[in-house]
Structures are given as structure tokens and as C-alpha cells.
Design a protein around this motif. Structure first.
Motif, short mmCIF file in Angstrom:
data_model
loop_
_atom_site.label_atom_id
_atom_site.label_comp_id
_atom_site.label_asym_id
_atom_site.label_seq_id
_atom_site.Cartn_x
_atom_site.Cartn_y
_atom_site.Cartn_z
N PHE A 11 32.88 67.95 0.46
CA PHE A 11 33.79 67.54 1.87
C PHE A 11 33.97 68.74 2.33
N ILE A 12 34.02 68.55 3.72
CA ILE A 12 34.36 70.31 4.29
C ILE A 12 35.72 69.97 4.23
N LEU A 13 36.99 69.39 4.82
CA LEU A 13 38.23 69.25 4.47
C LEU A 13 38.58 68.70 3.13
N PRO A 14 40.33 69.13 2.80
CA PRO A 14 40.42 68.74 1.23
C PRO A 14 40.48 67.10 1.74
N LEU A 15 40.51 66.58 0.43
CA LEU A 15 40.39 64.89 0.11
C LEU A 15 42.43 64.72 0.19
N ASN A 16 42.38 63.86 0.65
CA ASN A 16 43.47 62.78 0.61
C ASN A 16 43.08 61.42 -0.11
N LEU A 17 44.21 61.47 -0.36
CA LEU A 17 44.12 60.44 -1.46
C LEU A 17 44.21 58.84 -1.37
N GLU A 18 45.43 59.05 0.11
CA GLU A 18 45.66 57.54 0.33
C GLU A 18 44.63 56.76 1.20
N ASP A 19 43.73 57.49 1.43
CA ASP A 19 42.15 57.29 2.13
C ASP A 19 42.18 56.04 0.93
N PHE A 20 41.58 56.36 0.18
CA PHE A 20 41.13 56.16 -1.68
C PHE A 20 41.95 55.00 -2.28
N VAL A 21 43.32 54.88 -1.70
CA VAL A 21 44.31 53.32 -2.72
C VAL A 21 44.35 52.69 -1.36
N SER A 22 43.85 51.24 -1.77
CA SER A 22 44.77 50.44 -0.60
C SER A 22 45.82 50.28 -0.48
N GLU A 23 46.42 49.95 0.30
CA GLU A 23 47.58 49.10 1.98
C GLU A 23 48.10 48.35 0.13
N SER A 24 47.90 46.88 -0.55
CA SER A 24 47.91 46.53 -1.80
C SER A 24 48.45 46.63 -2.90
N HIS A 25 47.77 47.91 -3.24
CA HIS A 25 47.29 48.69 -4.94
C HIS A 25 48.37 48.82 -5.55
N ILE A 26 49.03 48.67 -6.40
CA ILE A 26 50.24 48.46 -7.43
C ILE A 26 50.80 49.82 -7.63
#
Length: 42
Positions: A11-26
């Protein structure tokens, strides 16, 4: 002062963890609860 150069970095830019967690995840619900609950510091 310069950052090390690595052609194999994934990855060139830092990761955004919200991109990896679905909107409906607990975990999103739990995170929202922690924002609302007032925690007493000892």
C-alpha cells in the motif's frame, strides 16, 4: 528524514480500517456504543 523505499510494499497510503469492515458488522455497533457510554476514569 526520508522514508525507506520498498518496491514490494503493498500500500502506498496508510490503511483505513473502515474500508475493510462492512457497514452491518457488529464491531461498528459496539464502537458506536462506546462513543455513547460514559466511562469513569479511575
Amino acid at each position: 528524514m526520508f522514508k525507506n523505499y520498498d518496491q514490494k510494499q503493498q500500500f502506498i497510503l496508510p490503511l483505513n480500517l473502515e474500508d475493510f469492515v462492512s457497514e452491518s458488522h457488529i464491531s461498528r455497533v459496539i464502537n458506536d456504543l462506546f462513543d455513547v457510554v460514559e466511562i469513569i476514569e479511575l
